[in-house]
Structure formats: C-alpha cells, structure tokens
Design a protein around this motif. Structure first.
Motif, PDB file in Angstrom:
ATOM      1  N   UNK A 102      87.978  73.879  58.858  1.00  0.00           N
ATOM      2  CA  UNK A 102      88.555  72.760  59.603  1.00  0.00           C
ATOM      3  C   UNK A 102      88.414  71.417  58.897  1.00  0.00           C
ATOM      4  N   UNK A 103      87.664  71.371  57.817  1.00  0.00           N
ATOM      5  CA  UNK A 103      87.504  70.103  57.111  1.00  0.00           C
ATOM      6  C   UNK A 103      88.852  69.580  56.601  1.00  0.00           C
ATOM      7  N   UNK A 104      89.047  68.278  56.731  1.00  0.00           N
ATOM      8  CA  UNK A 104      90.259  67.640  56.199  1.00  0.00           C
ATOM      9  C   UNK A 104      89.936  67.249  54.763  1.00  0.00           C
ATOM     10  N   UNK A 105      90.063  68.224  53.861  1.00  0.00           N
ATOM     11  CA  UNK A 105      89.586  67.984  52.499  1.00  0.00           C
ATOM     12  C   UNK A 105      90.253  68.929  51.500  1.00  0.00           C
ATOM     13  N   UNK A 123      97.470  67.279  58.669  1.00  0.00           N
ATOM     14  CA  UNK A 123      97.569  65.865  58.300  1.00  0.00           C
ATOM     15  C   UNK A 123      98.605  65.684  57.199  1.00  0.00           C
ATOM     16  N   UNK A 124      98.669  66.630  56.270  1.00  0.00           N
ATOM     17  CA  UNK A 124      99.650  66.549  55.182  1.00  0.00           C
ATOM     18  C   UNK A 124     101.077  66.616  55.729  1.00  0.00           C
ATOM     19  N   UNK A 227      94.784  57.420  60.370  1.00  0.00           N
ATOM     20  CA  UNK A 227      94.886  57.688  61.803  1.00  0.00           C
ATOM     21  C   UNK A 227      93.991  58.847  62.204  1.00  0.00           C
ATOM     22  N   UNK A 228      93.946  59.885  61.361  1.00  0.00           N
ATOM     23  CA  UNK A 228      93.124  61.063  61.665  1.00  0.00           C
ATOM     24  C   UNK A 228      91.639  60.742  61.646  1.00  0.00           C
ATOM     25  N   UNK A 229      91.245  59.767  60.827  1.00  0.00           N
ATOM     26  CA  UNK A 229      89.827  59.421  60.733  1.00  0.00           C
ATOM     27  C   UNK A 229      89.355  58.610  61.922  1.00  0.00           C
ATOM     28  N   UNK A 230      90.306  58.055  62.681  1.00  0.00           N
ATOM     29  CA  UNK A 230      89.934  57.265  63.857  1.00  0.00           C
ATOM     30  C   UNK A 230      89.185  55.998  63.519  1.00  0.00           C
TER      31      UNK A 230
END
Length: 276
Positions: A102-105, A123-124, A227-230
């Motif tokens: 699930x990491x955004x990386x 996110x991409x 936006x995803x990082x809040x």
C-alpha cells in the motif's frame, strides 16, 4: 606534520582518486565505492527483497511497469549514445517489478533494479505519470546517486572520527558531537539529498519525453501526490526531498525544455494520456 594536516592530505588524495563523472552534468561526483563492488551487492539485495515480498506478475499493471521501464531504458541509452557515452550502461541489469504493497512509493537500486508498489498506481492514474516516476527512478541509477550518498555518508563518519580524535577535552568533544551531528545532517546531507532529487526530476523528465510520454504530466502527478499526502510533510530544510510545491514549480518550468530535448531525437508528439 600535524594530525589535521595529515588528515586533510589523505582526504584530498582519496577524493581525487575516487571521483566519477556525471554524464548529464559533466561534474565530478563522489565514488568512494566503485560500481564494480556496489552493483553485485545491489543485485543480491534486490533478489532478497523480491523473495520476501509479493511480486505481481502477468497482470496488465505489471506488464505496464515493464513496458514503461523498457521504453525509459531505451531513451536513456539513446541519450547517452548521442552524447558520447557509448557503453555507459554495459554493467546495468534493468529489471522492473510491481510489488503488492500500500505504500505510495517506487525506487531504483544502483545498477537498474526497480520496484513499484501498487499503492502508487491510484495516485499515478495514467501511464504518462508512471513514465515520469520511472524516469525519475532510472535517473537516480544513471547519475549514481546511491554511490554518491554512500560516499558522502562515509566522509561524514570520517569527519566525526577525526573530530573526536583531534579534540582531547571531553566537554568540548561532546559539544562538537552534538553540533557536528545536527550541522552535517541539516547543512550537508539533507541538501545533498534534495539536490539529487531535483537532478533526478530533471534527467527523468528528459527521458520521459524522449520515450514518447508527455512531460507536462509530471507536474500534474505531483499535484496529486501533494493532495494524497494531506499536507503531512516536514519543512523542506528538514527533508530529504524538495517540497511538493517546489517540485511542481520546477517540473512545470522544465517541461518545455524536456520537449525541446525530445525533439532532437525526432519525438514531436506524445502518447495520449488516458487513465488506466
């Protein structure tokens, strides 16, 4: 000869003998650990990582990661060959894997071993954004940023040891250690890392465009990333990466330059951007 003078002389000689050239900037870079040693270790660690994680194969997403990676690698070779660096990639062993996490990386190890986590796909949103990420990660490998960070870390440790040897008073030594720890990290290592990230953004954007992907999408990607990082991010001067807005601004300014670079290779139009 004093200890300080001897240390300076030894470090100067070591640095002179342990430099390589960044093909994209022409500047000398730290290379205290040669790629002949670094790459085999990187490949072994990569294989160990894959054996311990859920690697996805045979899906459209996995095939896309490989397809984009291969196109970026071809773009890199075209650029290097055109600029007098034939054979630069001879020791690179490109590999592109999608890992269920699930990491955004995403990341690339020295020598071309790349992993995308499934968490970054939403996110991409599209293949052009995947290409921007891939170009960035490949750029880290091409510019030997891992090698440079390792070398800088070694010098940071040498400086700490030298200071502790040179300072005899325990109280002064404690003050030095505290100041050196914070100062070398915030004043040297973190800016060094942010510089690598900005350089990888620039190189990666060129490769993205040469591979036939619209470089305009890179800035849009980072808008979605922000936006995803809040808004949860440390101040830029305490981070290994530039602030999201800094990256957005820089990528926006670089996009026309990347298009001009791609035009040199006959790329005058880009693949349509469609969500997957």
């Amino acid at each position: 000869m004093t200890f300080k003078s001897t240390l300076i002389m030894v470090l100067t000689v070591a640095l002179f003998l342990s430099c390589s050239t960044n093909p994209f900037t022409g500047s000398k870079t730290l290379a205290l650990v040669p790629n002949s040693q670094l790459f085999p270790t990187s490949f072994a660690q990569y294989n160990q990582f894959l054996g311990e994680h859920n690697v996805i194969t045979g899906t459209k997403d996995a095939e896309m990661i490989t397809r984009v990676g291969q196109r970026i690698a071809v773009a890199a070779e075209r650029w290097l060959n055109a600029n007098g660096y034939q054979g630069y990639l001879s020791d690179y062993k490109w590999e592109y894997k999608l890992v269920n996490d699930e990491q955004v990386n995403a990341w690339c190890m020295p020598g071309g071993k790349i992993v995308f986590y499934t968490g970054i796909l939403p996110v991409a949103e599209n293949e052009a954004a995947i290409a921007a990420i891939m170009g960035h990660e490949v750029a880290h490998a091409l510019a030997n940023h891992g090698q440079q960070r390792m070398s800088a870390g070694m010098l940071q440790q040498v400086g700490a040891v030298a200071g502790n040897i040179a300072i005899q008073d325990e109280k002064s030594r404690n003050i030095f250690n505290q100041a050196y720890g914070v100062g070398s990290q915030v004043g040297v290592m973190l800016p060094f890392s942010r510089g690598h990230e900005s350089e990888a953004d620039r190189i990666g954007l060129y490769l993205t465009a040469i591979a036939g992907y619209n470089p305009d999408e890179a800035a849009n990607l980072w808008r979605r990333m922000a936006k995803a990082s809040g808004g949860q991010a440390p101040p830029e001067f305490l981070s290994t990466h530039p602030a999201n807005q800094t990256r957005i601004d820089e990528l926006t300014q670089l996009a026309p330059v990347a298009k001009a670079e791609a035009k040199k290779f006959g790329v005058t139009s880009f693949r349509p951007i469609t969500k997957f």
